[in-house]
Design an enzyme around this catalytic site. Structure first.
Site, short mmCIF file in Angstrom:
data_model
loop_
_atom_site.label_atom_id
_atom_site.label_comp_id
_atom_site.label_asym_id
_atom_site.label_seq_id
_atom_site.Cartn_x
_atom_site.Cartn_y
_atom_site.Cartn_z
N TYR A 168 0.83 -1.20 0.00
CA TYR A 168 0.00 0.00 0.00
C TYR A 168 0.87 1.25 0.00
O TYR A 168 0.64 2.19 -0.78
CB TYR A 168 -0.94 0.02 1.22
CG TYR A 168 -1.69 1.32 1.33
CD1 TYR A 168 -2.77 1.59 0.49
CD2 TYR A 168 -1.30 2.31 2.25
CE1 TYR A 168 -3.45 2.80 0.56
CE2 TYR A 168 -1.97 3.52 2.32
CZ TYR A 168 -3.04 3.75 1.48
OH TYR A 168 -3.70 4.97 1.54
N ARG A 212 1.90 8.99 12.67
CA ARG A 212 1.53 10.28 13.28
C ARG A 212 0.02 10.53 13.21
O ARG A 212 -0.59 11.09 14.13
CB ARG A 212 2.28 11.40 12.58
CG ARG A 212 2.02 12.81 13.12
CD ARG A 212 2.43 13.84 12.10
NE ARG A 212 1.64 13.71 10.87
CZ ARG A 212 2.00 14.22 9.69
NH1 ARG A 212 3.13 14.87 9.56
NH2 ARG A 212 1.21 14.06 8.63
#
Length: 411
Positions: A168, A212
């Site tokens: 991905y 994050r």
């Protein structure tokens, strides 16, 4: 008050912050006069301010190609990210996006805020794209086609294994690395680079963003976005969203640390790639985001706040990275320092501590072996000067006035 508070704690940030603000103002004044190019550069500044600053240093022809490449992929990503768009509508658009860039009339309403403006007025991007050189257009079309197909594949496929995760990230970021390297080669500024090294450059940035942005992605409405691989998170919780709940804090941090450790595997490739770049402007263009990424991982590691809110480097440190990343010695120094910070946060009771430390030692050794560490002054790890508090307050007031002035808000 956040920025001023940070300056009070780090007065040494004042100068790089001012330089960054001046650079941003200068970039805003470099907007081309043609409406379609003006739209592209204004939109670039809105959707990626730091990227916009770095791109201004590139030679004009390459700068235009990179600007359009970024906006085309940003638009493609906006289609993929919009969870309100039905799958049967989204997939055909992703698969055919590389053809839409040739259509001056095409647009598709999706996304929010500046991204919606980009999609609603995409004809400006297409018009600019059609003015690029033949080989630039071919490179952008090819990467867009491959990325769109990969994104479409993962509309139907969950990120189950680490191999899925790597695949991905290859589609959404590794291909960006390959595309940029191809644009550099077409421009004549750089030699052709190894696909695996280019791929690692993209994967390191993308994995940092995925780590994050956990909370933002998991809270996405109407449907959450899940990019952390089940093979990792399933060791710690039954459902990925369980990581955000306070009762799972210990397991959440352990899972986070394994994700960071996985990302660190790409650092050696990134350092190798950057060491091959010859053109100073292209070097800065590539190096600054990589330094920001290792700094962000150092901030995220072992940090429960990743599951509570936004974790990022302070603005002053970001300004320093942008100002002081000029040579490979600067990169080795920053990677060494941020890796030392990360290493200091490793707790031996963490299930992945041994692997984390092993990967950090590889990075530290590579930086040491460069022979450049003793030739630079660290801005990441440094002894705190003993500033006079009155002087600091005066400086902060002056900076606040100057920032307001540069922003157009007269005090």
């Amino acid at each position: 008050m956040g920025t001023l508070g940070a300056i009070l704690r780090h007065p040494e940030d004042i100068y790089p912050l001012m330089k960054l603000k001046v650079a941003a103002r200068y970039a805003e004044k470099q907007i081309p006069s043609q409406p379609h190019w003006a739209f592209c550069y204004i939109m670039l500044h809105k959707v990626s301010r730091s990227f916009s600053l770095v791109i201004q240093q590139l030679p004009v022809e390459l700068r235009d190609a990179v600007c359009i490449f970024y906006l085309v992929l940003r638009a493609l990503d906006t289609v993929e990210d919009d969870t309100s768009v039905a799958t049967d509508v989204k997939v055909p658009i992703l698969m055919s996006f590389h053809r839409h860039v040739y259509d001056r009339e095409w647009h598709f309403s999706c996304g929010t805020k500046d991204y919606k403006v980009l999609m609603d007025q995409f004809h400006h991007v297409s018009t600019a794209f059609l003015e690029l050189g033949k080989y630039y257009k071919e490179a952008i079309e090819d990467i867009t086609m491959r990325m769109g197909a990969g994104m479409a594949k993962f509309i139907y496929k969950e990120v189950e294994t680490i191999d899925d995760y790597d695949e991905y990230c290859h589609y959404v970021a590794g291909l960006v690395g390959l595309g940029l390297s191809r644009l550099f080669f077409v421009s004549g500024k750089e030699d052709s680079a190894s696909d695996s090294l280019c791929n690692s450059m993209g994967l390191f940035l993308q994995k940092t963003n995925i780590i994050r942005d956990y909370l933002e992605d998991i809270n996405e409405v109407p449907k959450c976005r899940m990019f952390w691989p089940r093979q990792i998170w399933n060791k710690y919780v039954n459902k990925l969203e369980d990581l955000k709940y306070e009762e799972n804090s210990v397991k959440a941090v352990q899972c986070l640390n394994e994700m960071v450790t996985n990302a660190l595997a790409h650092v050696e490739d990134c350092l190798t790639y950057m060491s091959t770049l010859r053109d100073p402007a292209l070097f800065r263009f590539c190096a600054i985001p990589q330094v920001m990424a290792i700094g962000t991982l150092a901030k995220c590691y072992n940090n429960i706040e990743v599951f509570r809110g936004v974790v990022k480097m302070r603005r002053g440190l970001t300004a320093k990275v942008i100002d002081r990343t000029r040579t490979m010695a600067d990169v080795y120094g920053a990677f060494f320092d941020f890796s030392c910070i990360l290493k200091s946060k490793v707790e031996y009771k963490d299930p992945n501590a041994a692997k984390t430390l092993q990967r950090l030692e590889v990075i530290l050794r590579t930086c040491k072996d460069s022979g450049t560490l003793n030739k630079r002054k660290s801005y990441v790890i440094q002894s705190r000067p003993n500033y006079n508090s009155t002087v600091v307050v005066v400086l902060v007031v002056i900076v606040a006035i100057l920032l307001a002035y540069l922003s157009g808000n007269r005090p």
